[in-house]
Design an enzyme around this catalytic site. Structure first.
Site, PDB file in Angstrom:
ATOM      1  N   ASP A  99       0.846  -1.183   0.000  1.00  0.00           N
ATOM      2  CA  ASP A  99       0.000   0.000   0.000  1.00  0.00           C
ATOM      3  C   ASP A  99       0.890   1.244   0.000  1.00  0.00           C
ATOM      4  OD1 ASP A  99       0.938   0.342   2.571  1.00  0.00           O
ATOM      5  OD2 ASP A  99      -0.883  -0.345   3.527  1.00  0.00           O
ATOM      6  N   ASP A 272      -8.179  -7.403   1.172  1.00  0.00           N
ATOM      7  CA  ASP A 272      -7.183  -7.601   2.228  1.00  0.00           C
ATOM      8  C   ASP A 272      -7.762  -7.122   3.540  1.00  0.00           C
ATOM      9  OD1 ASP A 272      -5.569  -4.936   3.357  1.00  0.00           O
ATOM     10  OD2 ASP A 272      -6.691  -4.594   1.514  1.00  0.00           O
ATOM     11  N   CYS A 310     -12.447 -28.423   7.540  1.00  0.00           N
ATOM     12  CA  CYS A 310     -11.278 -27.620   7.153  1.00  0.00           C
ATOM     13  C   CYS A 310     -10.040 -28.509   7.054  1.00  0.00           C
ATOM     14  CB  CYS A 310     -11.049 -26.504   8.171  1.00  0.00           C
ATOM     15  SG  CYS A 310      -9.640 -25.444   7.786  1.00  0.00           S
ATOM     16  N   CYS A 312      -6.901 -27.330   6.964  1.00  0.00           N
ATOM     17  CA  CYS A 312      -5.689 -26.620   7.380  1.00  0.00           C
ATOM     18  C   CYS A 312      -4.922 -27.429   8.433  1.00  0.00           C
ATOM     19  CB  CYS A 312      -6.036 -25.231   7.923  1.00  0.00           C
ATOM     20  SG  CYS A 312      -6.615 -25.189   9.639  1.00  0.00           S
ATOM     21  N   CYS A 315      -6.601 -27.632  12.005  1.00  0.00           N
ATOM     22  CA  CYS A 315      -7.780 -28.494  12.132  1.00  0.00           C
ATOM     23  C   CYS A 315      -7.437 -29.971  11.955  1.00  0.00           C
ATOM     24  CB  CYS A 315      -8.840 -28.073  11.121  1.00  0.00           C
ATOM     25  SG  CYS A 315      -9.564 -26.455  11.499  1.00  0.00           S
ATOM     26  N   HIS A 341      -5.417 -21.153  10.821  1.00  0.00           N
ATOM     27  CA  HIS A 341      -6.796 -21.520  10.501  1.00  0.00           C
ATOM     28  C   HIS A 341      -7.591 -20.335   9.960  1.00  0.00           C
ATOM     29  CE1 HIS A 341     -10.839 -23.044  10.635  1.00  0.00           C
ATOM     30  NE2 HIS A 341     -11.164 -21.955  11.307  1.00  0.00           N
TER      31      HIS A 341
END
Length: 371
Positions: A99, A272, A310, A312, A315, A341
């Site tokens: 940014d 974002d 999930c 990930c 998890c 997560h």
């Protein structure tokens, strides 16, 4: 001045939703592709808080953000450039967006002054006076070496008078022209930012002005600065569909389920937000649209995974009881596991929406979030 849309950047729309403005596309950059719509994790100081680059890649992240203002203060763009640029410095080989520092500078309302030249502010680190102009913002970003750099804009707070918004919107356009003149790298795409507050006519005029410049991409700024959610949705709905169709569209600072779903239906491609890691540092997890506080006693003897749907790392390997224990003990691992997560969850949410667009079932599958 180098070309603003070098051959290394392109945006291809694969398909459009038949009932909304939503679209699934591919944004190509020098460091890889971004399948849109997509959530982008925020790595303010060249790091997404508490997770390693390898862990970040495993979440499905394709593009991350870094912050010009914060990196200018520490360690300084000269050091990042000496390291070979942000990609080498933070060991992230995928696309990066920086940014402009505008939002952070304008949030320092009590220690900064603004005029046509730019903004002068006191460093919150050592009190020294720093001048940030459109030219210096672009020069810093050129040295940082991200794939996408953002124009320096004036981001007024909410609420603000229409007169103040007009002044900020007009100045943002003049500053954009100076950013274009200062931009020196063909391997970086310069995105313009649409301001205009909550005034539809100002937003529409800003879009018309920016579209004439044929930039590589466009962002909607000046949202999530205090407005109620319904106003944010209105601003996006009245802005996104009118941005150039052949360029990526980026909604800055938005990352809730409902806001992203509604923005995607309006034609937004990229998002974002610091929400996933910030919530993790407060012991909270995002689970299928809900926010769970793992410190709560109901999780102390719950030995099931955080989310059985999930995939990930968190998890697949740890129970709610263990996460509750870590949070209650204030162990650092809690923040890492919850960040992994939460980032995975928001990326998966936008991936699911992308699949729904490709299969033309967005309105039906995500009706709960779109209504």
């Amino acid at each position: 001045m180098p070309p603003l849309s070098p051959a290394t950047f392109s945006f291809h729309c694969q398909t459009r939703c038949s009932k909304t403005y939503a679209r699934a596309g591919v944004f190509t950059t020098p460091h890889g592709i971004v399948e849109t719509p997509r959530f982008m994790p925020v790595g303010t100081l060249a790091t997404v808080k508490t997770v390693t680059p390898e862990q970040l890649r495993a979440t499905g992240a394709q593009m991350v953000l870094a912050n010009t203002y914060h990196l200018h203060l520490q360690p300084g763009e000269d050091i990042v450039a000496a390291a070979g640029g942000l990609h080498k410095f933070m060991n992230w080989q995928g696309p990066i967006l920086t940014d402009s520092g505008g939002f952070q500078v304008f949030s320092l309302s009590e220690i900064r002054t603004i005029n046509e030249a730019g903004v002068t502010f006191k460093s919150p680190k050592d009190g020294r006076l720093i001048s940030m102009t459109p030219e210096t913002s672009i020069q810093i970003q050129n040295q940082l070496g991200a794939d996408v750099v953002m124009a320096f804009d004036e981001c007024p707070p909410y609420p603000a008078s229409e007169e103040a918004i007009v002044t900020a919107t007009d100045r943002t356009y003049r500053w954009l022209q100076r950013c274009i003149d200062a931009h020196q790298r063909e391997d970086q795409a310069l995105f313009g930012i649409v301001q205009g507050g909550v005034y539809p006519e100002l937003r529409q005029q800003a879009i018309r002005d920016l579209a004439k410049l044929d930039l590589p991409g466009y962002a909607i700024g000046g949202v999530s600065v205090g407005e109620p959610p319904e106003l944010i949705s209105q601003i996006v709905r009245l802005s996104a569909p009118y941005l150039p169709e052949s360029k990526p569209r980026y909604l800055m600072g938005v990352g809730t389920y409902r806001e992203m779903a509604q923005a995607i239906a309006s034609g937004i491609d990229l998002f974002d937000c610091v929400i996933p890691t910030r919530l993790a540092r407060h012991g909270a997890a995002l689970v299928q649209g809900e926010r769970w506080h793992l410190k709560n006693a109901c999780f102390r003897e719950d030995f099931t995974s955080l989310d059985a749907t999930c995939s990930c790392y968190t998890c697949q390997n740890f129970s709610r009881a263990y996460l509750c224990h870590l949070v209650r003990s204030r162990e650092m691992l809690a923040y890492t596991l919850l960040s992994i997560h939460n980032i995975s969850e928001l990326i998966r949410f936008t991936q699911d929406i992308r699949r729904a667009i490709l299969e033309d079932r967005l309105s039906e599958t995500f009706a709960h979030w779109l209504n």
